[in-house]
Design an enzyme around this catalytic site. Structure first.
Site, PDB file in Angstrom:
ATOM      1  N   ASP A  43       3.045  -4.346  -1.167  1.00 28.51           N
ATOM      2  CA  ASP A  43       3.220  -4.998  -0.043  1.00 28.51           C
ATOM      3  C   ASP A  43       1.638  -4.575   0.221  1.00 28.51           C
ATOM      4  O   ASP A  43       1.899  -4.920   2.017  1.00 28.51           O
ATOM      5  CB  ASP A  43       4.467  -4.641   0.534  1.00 28.51           C
ATOM      6  CG  ASP A  43       5.546  -4.994   0.306  1.00 28.51           C
ATOM      7  OD1 ASP A  43       5.509  -5.637  -0.724  1.00 28.51           O
ATOM      8  OD2 ASP A  43       6.365  -3.713  -0.469  1.00 28.51           O
ATOM      9  N   LYS A  46      -2.364  -7.792  -0.514  1.00 31.11           N
ATOM     10  CA  LYS A  46      -2.798  -7.565  -1.838  1.00 31.11           C
ATOM     11  C   LYS A  46      -4.242  -9.304  -2.299  1.00 31.11           C
ATOM     12  O   LYS A  46      -4.695  -9.384  -2.015  1.00 31.11           O
ATOM     13  CB  LYS A  46      -2.812  -7.556  -2.910  1.00 31.11           C
ATOM     14  CG  LYS A  46      -2.975  -5.809  -3.300  1.00 31.11           C
ATOM     15  CD  LYS A  46      -2.657  -5.150  -4.524  1.00 31.11           C
ATOM     16  CE  LYS A  46      -0.904  -5.906  -4.662  1.00 31.11           C
ATOM     17  NZ  LYS A  46       0.470  -5.244  -3.388  1.00 31.11           N
ATOM     18  N   HIS A  71       3.282 -11.817  -3.318  1.00 32.68           N
ATOM     19  CA  HIS A  71       1.688 -12.298  -2.605  1.00 32.68           C
ATOM     20  C   HIS A  71       2.154 -13.108  -1.897  1.00 32.68           C
ATOM     21  O   HIS A  71       2.089 -14.277  -1.733  1.00 32.68           O
ATOM     22  CB  HIS A  71       0.634 -11.985  -3.942  1.00 32.68           C
ATOM     23  CG  HIS A  71       0.497 -10.996  -4.223  1.00 32.68           C
ATOM     24  ND1 HIS A  71      -0.775 -11.200  -5.380  1.00 32.68           N
ATOM     25  CD2 HIS A  71       0.955  -9.921  -3.999  1.00 32.68           C
ATOM     26  CE1 HIS A  71      -0.745 -10.085  -6.078  1.00 32.68           C
ATOM     27  NE2 HIS A  71      -0.314  -9.174  -5.220  1.00 32.68           N
ATOM     28  N   LYS A 450      -2.640 -12.111   9.877  1.00 28.37           N
ATOM     29  CA  LYS A 450      -2.790 -12.604   9.069  1.00 28.37           C
ATOM     30  C   LYS A 450      -3.431 -14.058   8.007  1.00 28.37           C
ATOM     31  O   LYS A 450      -3.548 -14.141   6.861  1.00 28.37           O
ATOM     32  CB  LYS A 450      -1.287 -13.772   8.854  1.00 28.37           C
ATOM     33  CG  LYS A 450      -0.393 -12.768   9.319  1.00 28.37           C
ATOM     34  CD  LYS A 450       1.593 -13.289   9.415  1.00 28.37           C
ATOM     35  CE  LYS A 450       1.971 -14.312   7.908  1.00 28.37           C
ATOM     36  NZ  LYS A 450       3.161 -14.498   8.467  1.00 28.37           N
TER      37      LYS A 450
END
Length: 459
Positions: A43, A46, A71, A450
Site C-alpha cells: 500500500d 506502487k 493498485h 493522487k
C-alpha cells in the site's frame, strides 16, 4: 588460454563479446527491465509509480501474487483499481504480461477488466494487449472457500488468524508447492483431462474441509468459457520473455505486488503473503536471468501502514495514527479494511534495501504529513535496552523491540501544489534529504497527491 573481453561495434551496449577459454563467443544480455517494488508492508503507492513509468513503456509485467494485491491509478480524475492485471495496462501502447509466478482466478480477471473498462477509456483494447504465461497456476473457487475456512480455524484454534484477503492465494500456492496444482497450459491442452484432474483436486479439498461447498459442474462450465476467451492471450511465457529481452530495444517495466515485508521468505512470517515479492521473484516469476534486471525502484510511503495483524513497531494507536489514517484515506483496495498507521520505520526500509538493492526510492504521500508540527522517524530497534543490528526474524522478538526515534520539525503548510523539489517547504526538503542520507539511496520521486501530475521528479 582465455581470451580478453572485447566490445562489439553493435550500437546496443548490452551486446558484446565475453572471454571464454579457447574461443570468443557472443553474449547478448539484451534489454534490462525496470522493477518497482514495495519497501514496507504494501500500500505504498506502487500503482502510481508504475503508472508514471508505464506511460512510455513498451511492456508491463506482473511476476507474482494474485488478486490479493491492489493498485490504484488515477487518470483524468478517473480512479482505476487493479488486482490481477498489470496496472501499466492503462497505457494503450503497452503489452501487458502476466507471468508464471502469478496465480490467476480467471473469472476474477475478466470481472476486473470489465469493471475498469466501464470507468473510462483507459482499458480500451485490453484483450489484444494482454499476454498470459501458460505456466501460471489457476485459482479455483474452492481455493477461495478453503482460504476462508482456514482463517476461521486459526481464529478458533489459536485465537488469531493471519488476516488473509480470502482470495485463495495461500491454498493455491500450497497446491503448487505440493505439485497438485493446475496451470493455464493444462486448461488449454485437453479439457477432458483437465476436468478429471480438477475433480480429483476438488475431492481432495472436500475430504479435508467437509463444510466447503464445491460446485464442480458449475465451475468447470465457467472455466470452459474462460478457456475459449483466454486462448488467444496465452503464450509460452519463457519464450515470450526471452524474445522481449533479446529482440529490438524495449522499455520493460515489472510491477511487484505486495511488498518486501510480506515476502514469504523475508517478511514478518507468518503474517506474510505466499509468494516472493522481493527482487528474486522477478526472475522466477517471469522466467528471466538476473543479468536482465536493471533499475530497482523501492516505493516508500512517508509514514508506515499495515493491513491486518502482526508486529508493527512504529504503530501509533492514538490520535497520530487516526490522523494519518483519515488524511491518507488508508483503506485497503482489496479488503476494504482500515490500515494501521505509524511513523516511518527506516530500520524496516533499510532491511528491504539489503534484500532488494534499491537503485532509487519513490517517496509517496508526503502531503499527508503537512499538518504535523513535528515528525518522528524510527531509526534503531532496542531489545532489552540494547540496540540490535538486524531486523528480527522472529515475530515475538519483533513485538518486544522498542523503537528509538529521531524527531524532525514539521512544515505546517500545503505541499500538494509543489511540482519541483524547490517548491517544497524547507523542512519538507530536510525530511526527504534525511531519509535519503539515512538509507544511502537517492530519492528520485516525491508524491504529493493522487494524480499523475502530483509527482515531483528529482533526476
Amino acid at each position: 588460454m582465455c581470451s580478453v573481453f572485447l566490445t562489439s561495434h553493435n550500437t546496443n551496449p548490452a551486446f558484446g563479446l565475453v572471454p571464454i577459454c579457447g574461443a570468443v563467443q557472443w553474449s547478448a544480455v539484451g534489454n534490462r527491465v525496470t522493477v518497482v517494488l514495495g519497501a514496507q508492508w504494501g500500500d505504498e503507492g506502487k500503482g502510481k509509480v508504475v503508472d508514471l513509468l508505464a506511460q512510455d513503456a513498451d511492456m508491463v509485467c506482473r511476476c507474482q501474487g494474485g488478486n490479493n494485491a491492489g493498485h490504484t491509478v488515477v487518470v483524468d480524475s478517473v480512479e482505476y483499481d487493479f488486482h490481477l492485471l498489470p496496472s501499466g495496462i492503462i497505457n494503450p501502447k503497452a503489452t501487458a504480461f502476466i507471468g508464471n509466478g502469478v496465480v490467476i482466478h480467471l473469472p476474477g480477471l475478466f470481472e476486473e477488466a470489465e469493471k475498469n473498462e466501464r470507468k473510462g477509456k483507459g482499458l480500451q483494447g485490453w484483450e489484444g494487449r494482454l499476454v498470459i504465461s501458460d505456466r501460471a497456476h489457476i485459482v479455483f473457487d474452492f481455493h477461495q472457500a478453503v482460504d476462508g475456512v482456514q482463517e476461521q480455524q486459526r481464529q478458533e484454534q489459536a485465537g488469531k488468524n493471519l488476516g488473509t484477503t480470502k482470495k485463495g492465494i495461500g491454498p493455491v500456492y500450497s497446491a503448487k508447492a505440493a505439485r497438485s496444482g493446475l496451470r493455464i497450459c493444462d486448461l488449454l491442452h485437453d479439457f477432458d483431462q483437465f476436468s478429471e484432474r480438477y475433480k480429483g483436486l476438488a475431492k481432495h479439498y472436500k475430504s479435508m474441509y467437509p463444510t466447503v461447498v464445491i460446485d464442480v459442474d458449475g465451475e468447470l462450465a465457467k472455466l470452459k468459457s474462460c478457456m475459449e476467451r483466454i486462448k488467444p492471450m496465452v503464450r509460452d511465457g519463457v519464450h515470450f520473455m526471452h524474445e522481449a529481452l533479446h529482440g529490438p530495444p524495449k522499455k520493460i517495466l515489472v510491477e511487484g505486488a505486495n511488498a518486501a515485508l510480506l515476502d514469504i521468505d523475508f517478511g514478518t512470517y507468518p503474517f506474510v503473503t505466499s509468494s516472493n515479492c522481493t527482487v528474486g521473484g522477478v526472475c522466477t516469476g517471469l522466467g528471466m536471468p538476473p543479468q536482465n534486471v536493471g533499475e530497482v525502484y523501492g516505493v516508500v510511503k512517508a509514514y508506515t501502514t499495515r493491513v491486518g495483524i502482526g508486529a508493527f513497531p512504529t504503530e501509533q494507536s492514538n490520535e497520530i495514527g487516526e490522523l494519518l489514517q483519515t488524511r491518507g484515506k488508508e483503506v485497503g483496495v482489496t479488503t476494504g479494511r482500515k490500515r494501521r498507521c505509524g511513523w516511518l520505520d527506516l530500520v524496516l526500509v533499510k532491511y528491504a534495501h539489503m534484500i532488494n538493492g534499491f537503485t532509487a526510492i519513490a517517496l509517496t504521500k508526503l502531503d499527508i504529513l503537512d499538518v504535523l508540527p513535528e515528525i518522528k522517524v524510527g531509526v534503531v530497534y532496542n531489545l532489552d535496552n540494547q540496540p540490535i543490528p538486524h531486523f528480527p526474524a522472529n515475530q515475538e522478538v519483533l513485538q518486544r523491540v522498542e523503537v528509538q526515534y529521531d524527531t524532525l520539525p514539521g512544515w505546517n503548510s500545503d505541499t500538494s501544489a509543489a511540482r519541483r523539489f524547490e517548491d517544497l517547504p524547507e523542512n519538507a526538503q530536510k525530511y526527504v534529504l534525511y531519509i535519503e542520507e539515512h538509507l544511502g539511496v537517492p530519492v528520485k520521486w516525491i508524491g504529493v497527491g493522487k494524480s499523475r501530475e502530483s509527482m515531483i521528479q528529482l533526476f
